[in-house]
Design an enzyme around this catalytic site. Structure first.
Site, mmCIF file in Angstrom:
data_model
loop_
_atom_site.group_PDB
_atom_site.id
_atom_site.type_symbol
_atom_site.label_atom_id
_atom_site.label_comp_id
_atom_site.label_asym_id
_atom_site.label_seq_id
_atom_site.Cartn_x
_atom_site.Cartn_y
_atom_site.Cartn_z
ATOM 1 N N LEU A 102 -5.480 25.354 4.950
ATOM 2 C CA LEU A 102 -6.197 26.480 5.539
ATOM 3 C C LEU A 102 -7.699 26.210 5.467
ATOM 4 O O LEU A 102 -8.233 25.987 4.377
ATOM 5 C CB LEU A 102 -5.899 27.784 4.790
ATOM 6 C CG LEU A 102 -4.480 28.363 4.838
ATOM 7 C CD1 LEU A 102 -3.543 27.616 3.903
ATOM 8 C CD2 LEU A 102 -4.517 29.842 4.476
ATOM 9 N N GLY A 193 -10.735 29.025 1.946
ATOM 10 C CA GLY A 193 -10.279 27.641 2.052
ATOM 11 C C GLY A 193 -9.242 27.276 1.007
ATOM 12 O O GLY A 193 -9.484 27.434 -0.175
ATOM 13 N N SER A 194 -8.091 26.784 1.402
ATOM 14 C CA SER A 194 -7.019 26.625 0.427
ATOM 15 C C SER A 194 -5.826 25.884 1.023
ATOM 16 O O SER A 194 -5.902 25.287 2.086
ATOM 17 C CB SER A 194 -6.573 28.005 -0.058
ATOM 18 O OG SER A 194 -6.280 28.827 1.064
ATOM 19 N N ARG A 195 -4.699 25.963 0.305
ATOM 20 C CA ARG A 195 -3.458 25.323 0.735
ATOM 21 C C ARG A 195 -2.288 26.239 0.349
ATOM 22 O O ARG A 195 -2.315 26.890 -0.707
ATOM 23 C CB ARG A 195 -3.324 23.965 0.044
ATOM 24 C CG ARG A 195 -2.013 23.215 0.311
ATOM 25 C CD ARG A 195 -1.982 21.932 -0.506
ATOM 26 N NE ARG A 195 -0.674 21.304 -0.483
ATOM 27 C CZ ARG A 195 -0.303 20.367 0.389
ATOM 28 N NH1 ARG A 195 -1.154 19.956 1.299
ATOM 29 N NH2 ARG A 195 0.898 19.836 0.329
#
Length: 240
Positions: A102, A193-195
């Protein structure tokens, strides 16, 4: 489109601060110099618009087919792999892992891919590597919920893992064991911001419907489907 309640501290406080600063800009425009107040005023409005945009929670109409298992997040598919030893109750053994990256421009709320009764929740302390780093999923801070899912009458273990990135340092997951999540239900988010990773049983009951590089949207994109023969066999067994 609405703003998610998970970001009320950010967009609420940010909105209040923006109003105060805009009042100062109005004073400069009318009492000192018009352009001295106009330019920072425009920048303040743009900055707040971006903040609110990040915490958006768009309404989405879920695909009606009960065979479908949906994406838990917006973003881009980064990897599809078999994990041999995934262990978080009720999941134990081989699992199919689908990882999503993301960016800060994606919607960051997470949705349940299928109807899920939560059995366990596990927080892992960790690092804050960039969400695109190959070791991000193993080393970064993460929150995982796992439980008993159902699609097309077929019951199976399922897990969703939220993973922090280099910028994202706050995982929101108010779900607890015993909770029931409806298919497509918003249950948390990762900020900035990430996963996100989805874990399904690595067996013949499921057909993967995405590939690496695909852009996906939570609650809309079909990640996998229960094979028709599996659903038919389950229905036949239930009717005996």
């Amino acid at each position: 489109m609405t703003l998610t309640r998970y970001g009320i501290r950010e967009w609420g406080a940010g909105g209040l601060l923006a109003l105060i600063l805009l009042a100062g800009c109005w004073f400069l425009m009318h009492k000192v110099n018009f352009y001295l107040g106009l330019i920072p005023g425009i920048l303040i409005v743009l900055a707040y618009a971006f903040l609110a945009f990040f915490f958006r929670n768009p309404r989405r109409t879920l695909p009606q087919n009960p065979d479908f298992i949906l994406s838990p997040a917006d973003g881009v598919i980064k990897d599809i792999e078999i994990v041999e030893d995934f262990d978080q109750a009720p999941f134990n053994g081989r699992a199919l892992r689908i990882g999503i990256f993301l960016s800060v421009l994606n919607v960051h709320v997470n949705r349940a891919p299928a109807a899920l009764q939560v059995v366990s929740k596990h927080y892992r302390e960790g690092r804050y590597l960039d969400a695109r780093h190959p070791d991000c999923g193993k080393l970064n801070e993460a929150m995982t919920i796992a439980g008993n899912a159902e699609a097309a009458g077929v019951k199976f273990p399922m897990a969703v893992r939220q993973i922090s990135g280099a910028i994202a340092r706050r995982i929101v997951c108010p779900v607890e064991p015993g909770d029931n999540l409806g298919r497509g239900k918003v249950y948390g988010m990762i900020k900035f911001g990430s996963r996100t990773e989805l874990y399904l049983p690595a067996d013949e009951r499921f057909e993967v419907m995405v590939k690496i590089g695909d852009k996906v949207k939570s609650g809309l994109t079909v990640f996998a489907r229960v094979k028709a023969e599996t659903a038919a066999a389950t229905e036949a067994t239930a009717n005996e």
